[in-house]
Scaffold this active site. Sequence first.
Site, PDB file in Angstrom:
ATOM      1  N   SER A  24       0.837  -1.188   0.000  1.00 50.31           N
ATOM      2  CA  SER A  24       0.000   0.000   0.000  1.00 50.31           C
ATOM      3  C   SER A  24       0.876   1.244   0.000  1.00 50.31           C
ATOM      4  O   SER A  24       1.994   1.221   0.519  1.00 50.31           O
ATOM      5  CB  SER A  24      -0.902   0.007   1.248  1.00 50.31           C
ATOM      6  OG  SER A  24      -1.667   1.191   1.287  1.00 50.31           O
ATOM      7  N   HIS A  25       0.334   2.320  -0.559  1.00 53.20           N
ATOM      8  CA  HIS A  25       0.988   3.626  -0.496  1.00 53.20           C
ATOM      9  C   HIS A  25       0.268   4.521   0.508  1.00 53.20           C
ATOM     10  O   HIS A  25       0.611   5.691   0.662  1.00 53.20           O
ATOM     11  CB  HIS A  25       1.005   4.280  -1.883  1.00 53.20           C
ATOM     12  CG  HIS A  25       1.988   3.646  -2.810  1.00 53.20           C
ATOM     13  ND1 HIS A  25       1.789   2.403  -3.376  1.00 53.20           N
ATOM     14  CD2 HIS A  25       3.181   4.067  -3.248  1.00 53.20           C
ATOM     15  CE1 HIS A  25       2.823   2.094  -4.132  1.00 53.20           C
ATOM     16  NE2 HIS A  25       3.682   3.089  -4.080  1.00 53.20           N
ATOM     17  N   ASN A  26      -0.711   3.971   1.186  1.00 50.88           N
ATOM     18  CA  ASN A  26      -1.503   4.701   2.174  1.00 50.88           C
ATOM     19  C   ASN A  26      -0.790   4.646   3.525  1.00 50.88           C
ATOM     20  O   ASN A  26      -0.652   3.570   4.116  1.00 50.88           O
ATOM     21  CB  ASN A  26      -2.895   4.064   2.245  1.00 50.88           C
ATOM     22  CG  ASN A  26      -3.806   4.726   3.247  1.00 50.88           C
ATOM     23  OD1 ASN A  26      -3.449   4.935   4.388  1.00 50.88           O
ATOM     24  ND2 ASN A  26      -5.014   5.024   2.799  1.00 50.88           N
ATOM     25  N   GLY A  64      -1.689   5.657   6.487  1.00 49.10           N
ATOM     26  CA  GLY A  64      -2.546   5.195   7.583  1.00 49.10           C
ATOM     27  C   GLY A  64      -2.692   3.690   7.596  1.00 49.10           C
ATOM     28  O   GLY A  64      -2.626   3.045   8.642  1.00 49.10           O
ATOM     29  N   LYS A  65      -2.880   3.120   6.416  1.00 49.55           N
ATOM     30  CA  LYS A  65      -3.017   1.667   6.302  1.00 49.55           C
ATOM     31  C   LYS A  65      -1.708   0.984   6.704  1.00 49.55           C
ATOM     32  O   LYS A  65      -1.708  -0.029   7.404  1.00 49.55           O
ATOM     33  CB  LYS A  65      -3.395   1.291   4.872  1.00 49.55           C
ATOM     34  CG  LYS A  65      -3.873  -0.130   4.715  1.00 49.55           C
ATOM     35  CD  LYS A  65      -4.393  -0.376   3.318  1.00 49.55           C
ATOM     36  CE  LYS A  65      -5.771   0.244   3.161  1.00 49.55           C
ATOM     37  NZ  LYS A  65      -6.445  -0.154   1.919  1.00 49.55           N
ATOM     38  N   ASP A  71      -1.947  -1.724 -11.398  1.00 49.13           N
ATOM     39  CA  ASP A  71      -3.330  -1.533 -11.826  1.00 49.13           C
ATOM     40  C   ASP A  71      -4.194  -2.558 -11.111  1.00 49.13           C
ATOM     41  O   ASP A  71      -3.899  -3.755 -11.133  1.00 49.13           O
ATOM     42  CB  ASP A  71      -3.467  -1.715 -13.338  1.00 49.13           C
ATOM     43  CG  ASP A  71      -2.799  -0.597 -14.117  1.00 49.13           C
ATOM     44  OD1 ASP A  71      -2.696   0.530 -13.585  1.00 49.13           O
ATOM     45  OD2 ASP A  71      -2.379  -0.855 -15.255  1.00 49.13           O
ATOM     46  N   ASP A  84      -8.027  -4.682   0.271  1.00 49.51           N
ATOM     47  CA  ASP A  84      -8.724  -3.761  -0.611  1.00 49.51           C
ATOM     48  C   ASP A  84     -10.101  -3.574  -0.019  1.00 49.51           C
ATOM     49  O   ASP A  84     -10.644  -4.485   0.615  1.00 49.51           O
ATOM     50  CB  ASP A  84      -8.804  -4.325  -2.043  1.00 49.51           C
ATOM     51  CG  ASP A  84      -9.175  -3.253  -3.047  1.00 49.51           C
ATOM     52  OD1 ASP A  84      -8.689  -2.114  -2.919  1.00 49.51           O
ATOM     53  OD2 ASP A  84      -9.948  -3.551  -3.975  1.00 49.51           O
ATOM     54  N   SER A  85     -10.632  -2.403  -0.172  1.00 50.42           N
ATOM     55  CA  SER A  85     -11.935  -2.138   0.415  1.00 50.42           C
ATOM     56  C   SER A  85     -12.666  -1.101  -0.414  1.00 50.42           C
ATOM     57  O   SER A  85     -12.096  -0.476  -1.301  1.00 50.42           O
ATOM     58  CB  SER A  85     -11.776  -1.634   1.859  1.00 50.42           C
ATOM     59  OG  SER A  85     -11.041  -0.418   1.865  1.00 50.42           O
TER      60      SER A  85
END
Length: 116
Positions: free
Chosen positions: A13-15, A17-18, A45, A74-75
């Site tokens: 992930s690049h998030n 927070g995640k 992708d 994934d959400s």
Amino acid sequence: MQLAKGTKIVVASHNDGKHKEFADLMAPFGLEAKSAKEYGLPEPDETGTTFEENAYIKAHAAAKATGLPALSDDSGLMIDALGGQPGVYTANWAEAPDGPRDFGGAMQRAEVAVEE
């Protein structure tokens, strides 16, 4: 599969927070969780039609690129009144033409769609 303490894993992930959530979950087991962003990996992708497929795509790409164990999720928002939409396309609903994703705008769009 048992992972030894000190093992590095990739949070696909690049998030930020995640990544923090996963790192906090893995820390008690002695696992060091680094994000795909920290490794400079591109975001693959997400061509899956389910959350599970997209999570697999991200984790597989991160593991292949780094040679390390990887995990992902994934959400999205699934609205019964819209036949489960936007589902895996939630982020697309939030796309902003000239800036970061606008999830508030996506919620307004969903509200309008439900009222139609």
